[in-house]
Design a protein around this motif. Structure first.
Motif, PDB file in Angstrom:
ATOM      1  N   PRO A  33      -4.651  13.942  17.185  1.00 25.20           N
ATOM      2  CA  PRO A  33      -4.874  13.514  18.575  1.00 25.20           C
ATOM      3  C   PRO A  33      -4.487  12.061  18.818  1.00 25.20           C
ATOM      4  O   PRO A  33      -4.916  11.470  19.794  1.00 25.20           O
ATOM      5  CB  PRO A  33      -6.375  13.733  18.746  1.00 25.20           C
ATOM      6  N   PHE A  34      -3.691  11.477  17.905  1.00 28.61           N
ATOM      7  CA  PHE A  34      -3.247  10.103  18.126  1.00 28.61           C
ATOM      8  C   PHE A  34      -1.852   9.935  17.530  1.00 28.61           C
ATOM      9  O   PHE A  34      -1.424  10.740  16.687  1.00 28.61           O
ATOM     10  CB  PHE A  34      -4.232   9.089  17.522  1.00 28.61           C
ATOM     11  N   GLU A  60      -9.041   5.322  14.275  1.00 23.57           N
ATOM     12  CA  GLU A  60      -9.236   6.724  13.898  1.00 23.57           C
ATOM     13  C   GLU A  60      -8.310   7.022  12.734  1.00 23.57           C
ATOM     14  O   GLU A  60      -7.203   6.479  12.653  1.00 23.57           O
ATOM     15  CB  GLU A  60      -8.824   7.656  15.037  1.00 23.57           C
ATOM     16  N   GLN A  61      -8.753   7.912  11.850  1.00 24.11           N
ATOM     17  CA  GLN A  61      -7.951   8.246  10.675  1.00 24.11           C
ATOM     18  C   GLN A  61      -8.055   9.741  10.385  1.00 24.11           C
ATOM     19  O   GLN A  61      -9.043  10.372  10.734  1.00 24.11           O
ATOM     20  CB  GLN A  61      -8.501   7.529   9.438  1.00 24.11           C
ATOM     21  N   VAL A  62      -7.028  10.262   9.728  1.00 26.28           N
ATOM     22  CA  VAL A  62      -7.143  11.595   9.136  1.00 26.28           C
ATOM     23  C   VAL A  62      -6.825  11.450   7.650  1.00 26.28           C
ATOM     24  O   VAL A  62      -5.799  10.857   7.276  1.00 26.28           O
ATOM     25  CB  VAL A  62      -6.213  12.622   9.805  1.00 26.28           C
ATOM     26  N   SER A 116      -4.504   5.405  13.218  1.00 26.06           N
ATOM     27  CA  SER A 116      -4.091   5.231  14.618  1.00 26.06           C
ATOM     28  C   SER A 116      -3.680   3.804  14.939  1.00 26.06           C
ATOM     29  O   SER A 116      -3.154   3.557  16.028  1.00 26.06           O
ATOM     30  CB  SER A 116      -5.240   5.658  15.547  1.00 26.06           C
ATOM     31  N   LEU A 117      -3.956   2.864  14.024  1.00 25.10           N
ATOM     32  CA  LEU A 117      -3.677   1.446  14.295  1.00 25.10           C
ATOM     33  C   LEU A 117      -3.189   0.746  13.027  1.00 25.10           C
ATOM     34  O   LEU A 117      -3.517   1.190  11.916  1.00 25.10           O
ATOM     35  CB  LEU A 117      -4.958   0.733  14.759  1.00 25.10           C
ATOM     36  N   PRO A 118      -2.467  -0.354  13.172  1.00 24.66           N
ATOM     37  CA  PRO A 118      -2.124  -1.161  11.998  1.00 24.66           C
ATOM     38  C   PRO A 118      -3.390  -1.726  11.351  1.00 24.66           C
ATOM     39  O   PRO A 118      -4.455  -1.761  11.979  1.00 24.66           O
ATOM     40  CB  PRO A 118      -1.263  -2.301  12.568  1.00 24.66           C
ATOM     41  N   TYR A 119      -3.244  -2.199  10.128  1.00 25.33           N
ATOM     42  CA  TYR A 119      -4.383  -2.793   9.420  1.00 25.33           C
ATOM     43  C   TYR A 119      -4.874  -4.043  10.155  1.00 25.33           C
ATOM     44  O   TYR A 119      -4.085  -4.906  10.532  1.00 25.33           O
ATOM     45  CB  TYR A 119      -3.962  -3.164   7.998  1.00 25.33           C
TER      46      TYR A 119
END
Ligand code: TYD
Length: 140
Positions: A33-34, A60-62, A116-119
């Motif tokens: 979803p991202f 968010e992570q998978v 969903s985002l950079p570190y």
């Protein structure tokens, strides 16, 4: 819009099976979803190592076990659960505001994370009490 409560859910990716082996693919925004902004992976993890021990403000992570297996302990600030990852097709989607700890890595396990985002270290809660306080604020 960001949702108020943290959550986890299992996702299953497609598998193309043929006599040459199995192929699995993932498309950001479709199977997840991202949009995928970062990929990282853990490997050479000692079997007695503990990883994680944090939550995220927005990320968010998978999480997938591409090889081997490991356990993820989940705490959304009000309830706890645990998952074992061992199938490369099956990922655990972890939203913002979820405390996670990972352990019991099998020999040679490879953990891949789609994020969903950079570190950004500023996005971490590394203190459990700060995490709990943030969850309480959002639930008011
Ligand atoms: P950390 O998030 O604590 O790892 P884990 O949750 O798997 O136990 O990260 C460990 C170190 O690696 C920390 O110094 C931050 C750094 N790091 C990056 O530089 N970029 C990244 O994308 C990630 C995930 C970590």
């Amino acid at each position: 819009m960001t949702q108020a409560r943290g959550f986890v859910r299992e996702i299953e990716l497609p598998q193309i099976h043929d006599p040459r082996g199995d192929l699995t693919f993932v498309e950001g925004g479709n199977h997840l979803p991202f949009d995928i902004r970062r990929v990282y992976y853990l490997y050479n993890v000692p079997v007695d190592a503990k990883r994680g021990g944090h939550a995220h403000k927005e990320l968010e992570q998978v999480v997938f076990a591409l090889s081997g297996s490991f356990r993820i302990k989940i705490d959304d600030g009000t309830s706890r659960s645990e998952y074992w990852l061992r199938d490369p097709r099956k990922g655990l989607h972890i939203s913002r505001l979820v405390w996670r700890e990972m352990d019991s890595f099998s020999q040679g396990a490879v953990c891949m994370v789609l994020a969903s985002l950079p570190y950004d270290e500023a996005d971490y809660f590394r203190c459990y009490e700060e995490f709990r306080a943030a969850v309480s604020r959002e639930m008011r």
